[in-house]
Design a protein around this motif. Structure first.
Motif, PDB file in Angstrom:
ATOM      1  N   GLY A  20      30.979  36.463  48.224  1.00  0.00           N
ATOM      2  CA  GLY A  20      31.622  35.103  48.194  1.00  0.00           C
ATOM      3  C   GLY A  20      31.172  34.362  46.940  1.00  0.00           C
ATOM      4  N   LEU A  21      30.276  34.976  46.239  1.00  0.00           N
ATOM      5  CA  LEU A  21      29.789  34.356  45.062  1.00  0.00           C
ATOM      6  C   LEU A  21      30.790  34.262  43.899  1.00  0.00           C
ATOM      7  CD1 LEU A  21      26.095  35.957  45.001  1.00  0.00           C
ATOM      8  CD2 LEU A  21      26.597  33.448  45.703  1.00  0.00           C
ATOM      9  N   ILE A  22      31.602  35.174  43.790  1.00  0.00           N
ATOM     10  CA  ILE A  22      32.682  34.942  42.841  1.00  0.00           C
ATOM     11  C   ILE A  22      33.982  34.633  43.580  1.00  0.00           C
ATOM     12  CG2 ILE A  22      33.942  36.249  41.039  1.00  0.00           C
ATOM     13  CD1 ILE A  22      31.695  37.868  40.410  1.00  0.00           C
ATOM     14  N   ARG A  23      34.598  33.705  43.388  1.00  0.00           N
ATOM     15  CA  ARG A  23      35.804  33.024  44.109  1.00  0.00           C
ATOM     16  C   ARG A  23      36.972  32.761  43.069  1.00  0.00           C
ATOM     17  NH1 ARG A  23      33.823  31.115  48.843  1.00  0.00           N
ATOM     18  NH2 ARG A  23      35.831  29.486  48.919  1.00  0.00           N
ATOM     19  N   LEU A  24      38.265  33.008  44.032  1.00  0.00           N
ATOM     20  CA  LEU A  24      39.396  32.797  43.263  1.00  0.00           C
ATOM     21  C   LEU A  24      40.303  31.588  43.681  1.00  0.00           C
ATOM     22  CD1 LEU A  24      41.511  33.981  41.357  1.00  0.00           C
ATOM     23  CD2 LEU A  24      42.270  35.407  43.227  1.00  0.00           C
ATOM     24  N   ASN A  25      40.510  30.731  42.890  1.00  0.00           N
ATOM     25  CA  ASN A  25      41.364  29.403  43.423  1.00  0.00           C
ATOM     26  C   ASN A  25      40.693  28.848  44.485  1.00  0.00           C
ATOM     27  OD1 ASN A  25      43.408  30.015  41.369  1.00  0.00           O
ATOM     28  ND2 ASN A  25      44.434  31.558  42.844  1.00  0.00           N
ATOM     29  N   GLY A  26      39.335  28.643  44.408  1.00  0.00           N
ATOM     30  CA  GLY A  26      38.498  27.976  45.595  1.00  0.00           C
ATOM     31  C   GLY A  26      38.331  28.747  46.911  1.00  0.00           C
ATOM     32  N   GLY A  27      38.840  29.975  46.856  1.00  0.00           N
ATOM     33  CA  GLY A  27      38.928  30.714  48.151  1.00  0.00           C
ATOM     34  C   GLY A  27      37.986  32.133  47.940  1.00  0.00           C
ATOM     35  N   THR A  28      38.046  32.780  49.126  1.00  0.00           N
ATOM     36  CA  THR A  28      37.345  34.141  48.837  1.00  0.00           C
ATOM     37  C   THR A  28      38.120  35.097  48.055  1.00  0.00           C
ATOM     38  OG1 THR A  28      36.524  34.071  51.142  1.00  0.00           O
ATOM     39  CG2 THR A  28      36.434  36.204  50.176  1.00  0.00           C
ATOM     40  N   ALA A  29      37.565  35.868  47.131  1.00  0.00           N
ATOM     41  CA  ALA A  29      38.336  36.843  46.297  1.00  0.00           C
ATOM     42  C   ALA A  29      38.191  38.140  46.830  1.00  0.00           C
ATOM     43  CB  ALA A  29      37.799  36.781  44.810  1.00  0.00           C
ATOM     44  N   LYS A  30      39.190  38.893  46.380  1.00  0.00           N
ATOM     45  CA  LYS A  30      39.316  40.527  46.935  1.00  0.00           C
ATOM     46  C   LYS A  30      39.312  41.179  45.454  1.00  0.00           C
ATOM     47  CE  LYS A  30      41.607  39.779  51.268  1.00  0.00           C
ATOM     48  NZ  LYS A  30      42.666  40.171  51.866  1.00  0.00           N
ATOM     49  N   PRO A  31      38.544  42.212  45.425  1.00  0.00           N
ATOM     50  CA  PRO A  31      38.423  43.164  44.231  1.00  0.00           C
ATOM     51  C   PRO A  31      39.789  43.569  43.803  1.00  0.00           C
ATOM     52  CG  PRO A  31      36.782  43.835  45.790  1.00  0.00           C
ATOM     53  CD  PRO A  31      37.532  42.930  46.458  1.00  0.00           C
ATOM     54  N   GLU A  32      40.623  43.828  44.736  1.00  0.00           N
ATOM     55  CA  GLU A  32      41.868  44.430  44.272  1.00  0.00           C
ATOM     56  C   GLU A  32      43.002  43.333  43.923  1.00  0.00           C
ATOM     57  OE1 GLU A  32      41.998  44.144  48.834  1.00  0.00           O
ATOM     58  OE2 GLU A  32      40.479  44.826  47.192  1.00  0.00           O
ATOM     59  N   ALA A  33      42.570  42.098  43.985  1.00  0.00           N
ATOM     60  CA  ALA A  33      43.614  40.939  43.506  1.00  0.00           C
ATOM     61  C   ALA A  33      44.118  40.893  42.192  1.00  0.00           C
ATOM     62  CB  ALA A  33      42.929  39.649  43.863  1.00  0.00           C
ATOM     63  N   LEU A  34      45.348  40.758  42.084  1.00  0.00           N
ATOM     64  CA  LEU A  34      46.068  40.701  40.566  1.00  0.00           C
ATOM     65  C   LEU A  34      46.176  39.098  40.444  1.00  0.00           C
ATOM     66  CD1 LEU A  34      48.942  43.485  41.312  1.00  0.00           C
ATOM     67  CD2 LEU A  34      46.797  43.915  40.231  1.00  0.00           C
ATOM     68  N   LEU A  35      45.769  38.987  39.245  1.00  0.00           N
ATOM     69  CA  LEU A  35      45.686  37.535  38.679  1.00  0.00           C
ATOM     70  C   LEU A  35      46.962  37.239  38.123  1.00  0.00           C
ATOM     71  CD1 LEU A  35      42.123  37.618  36.907  1.00  0.00           C
ATOM     72  CD2 LEU A  35      42.668  36.860  39.021  1.00  0.00           C
ATOM     73  N   GLU A  36      47.077  36.051  38.115  1.00  0.00           N
ATOM     74  CA  GLU A  36      48.432  35.513  37.516  1.00  0.00           C
ATOM     75  C   GLU A  36      48.062  34.290  36.630  1.00  0.00           C
ATOM     76  OE1 GLU A  36      50.998  34.159  40.634  1.00  0.00           O
ATOM     77  OE2 GLU A  36      51.053  36.275  41.876  1.00  0.00           O
ATOM     78  N   VAL A  37      49.035  33.789  35.873  1.00  0.00           N
ATOM     79  CA  VAL A  37      48.626  32.823  34.836  1.00  0.00           C
ATOM     80  C   VAL A  37      48.434  31.571  35.669  1.00  0.00           C
ATOM     81  CG1 VAL A  37      49.835  31.012  32.936  1.00  0.00           C
ATOM     82  CG2 VAL A  37      50.045  33.708  33.283  1.00  0.00           C
ATOM     83  N   GLY A  38      47.165  30.980  35.299  1.00  0.00           N
ATOM     84  CA  GLY A  38      46.997  29.515  35.902  1.00  0.00           C
ATOM     85  C   GLY A  38      45.818  29.574  37.089  1.00  0.00           C
TER      86      GLY A  38
END
Length: 315
Positions: A20-38
């Protein structure tokens, strides 16, 4: 993330995400997550501080300032530098690429899809003009110009042997990655595939225009305009004609008497001028002081006489 933190091992990157040291949009990130604009990625500061290879992290003031004296020109999309001989273009923390990224990083918008980089090659021991991209637009435009033959690059060199007149060198250049050496074979020679080892190909075409500026019995001061960009093109083409770069022992230059064991690289090859067709801008890199000393020793010309001779030559 791999582009932003290039030196961090992939296993460590996954571990940081799981913890949980690297987060996505304030929440838990997953390695397979695909990013979107913004989307917003949060990274702990200690990772950035430890990541000296990250293109956007300025580790020392000296790292950025050291490149300022090399800048020849800068536009919105391109950074044009005067590379010193002996400096790697890429591949290390002290490379020209790393320094350019640290210099540009604080002034560029964050991006995971674009990192500033060199748009053409210069060997480690070649000095002179080299162009870096500052934007995708700059990289695309410059690359297209090169492919269309709109980029003119002129080098200065000192060759071993007396050369007179102007020449068009047309060769096939074959690269041997094992020996890290290129071999040039002039078009007019027998180029039958049977004469080559089965594992080799004919090579790539290499075209260079050569203009003799000055020569004496032992050396020639020449300007070379390359029309293709093969690895070690000038060095291999010059050697194939019996005029290796003076001091380029790898390509057959003679060693001075008493220095048969000297393996230092001390040849003179300088990317002097770059022109872009349709752009009213001519970039010239001043001849390094140590090269001017070599010219003075060989041809008895001082700095003013050298530049006067270049102007008169109308290269």
């Amino acid at each position: 993330m791999r582009k932003f933190l290039p030196a961090l091992p992939l296993s460590s990157l996954h571990r940081m995400i799981r913890r949980g040291l690297i987060r996505l949009n304030g929440g838990t990130a997953k390695p397979e997550a695909l990013l979107e604009v913004g989307d917003k990625i949060e990274i702990p500061m200690f990772l950035c501080e430890a990541e000296s290879g990250s293109p956007w992290v300025e580790t020392t003031a000296q790292g950025a300032d050291s490149i300022k004296t090399m800048i020849l020109a800068e536009t919105e999309d391109l950074l044009i530098l005067n590379k010193p001989a002996g400096v790697l273009v890429h591949g290390s923390h002290n490379s020209l690429e790393a320094k350019a990224q640290r210099h540009l990083g604080p002034r560029m918008p964050p991006s995971l899809s674009f990192v500033p980089g060199p748009l053409h090659r210069l060997d480690r021991n070649t000095s002179g003009v080299i162009v870096f991209s500052k934007s995708i637009i700059g990289a695309k435009s410059f690359t297209e110009s090169m492919q269309a033959g709109k980029i003119r690059k002129t080098y200065l060199a000192i060759l071993q042997g007396r050369m007179e007149g102007n020449y068009e060198w047309e060769d096939y250049v074959l690269r041997d990655e094992k020996s890290r050496k290129s071999t040039a074979t002039p078009f007019h020679q027998d180029l039958s595939v049977k004469a080559l080892p089965r594992t080799d190909r004919l090579g790539q075409k290499a075209l260079t225009s050569v203009h003799t500026i000055l020569s004496n019995q032992a050396h020639s001061f020449v300007a070379l305009r390359i029309k293709t960009g093969r690895t070690h093109q000038i060095r291999s083409q010059a050697a194939a004609r019996g005029y290796p770069l003076a001091g380029d022992f790898k390509y057959g230059a003679l060693r001075q008497q008493g220095n048969s064991s000297d393996k230092r690289v001390n040849y003179f090859l300088h990317a002097w001028r770059l022109e872009i067709q349709g752009v009213p801008m001519e970039i010239k890199a001043p001849i390094p002081k140590n090269y001017l000393q070599i010219i003075k020793k060989i041809f008895a010309l001082d700095e003013k006489e050298v530049y006067s001779l270049l102007r008169q030559s109308k290269i």
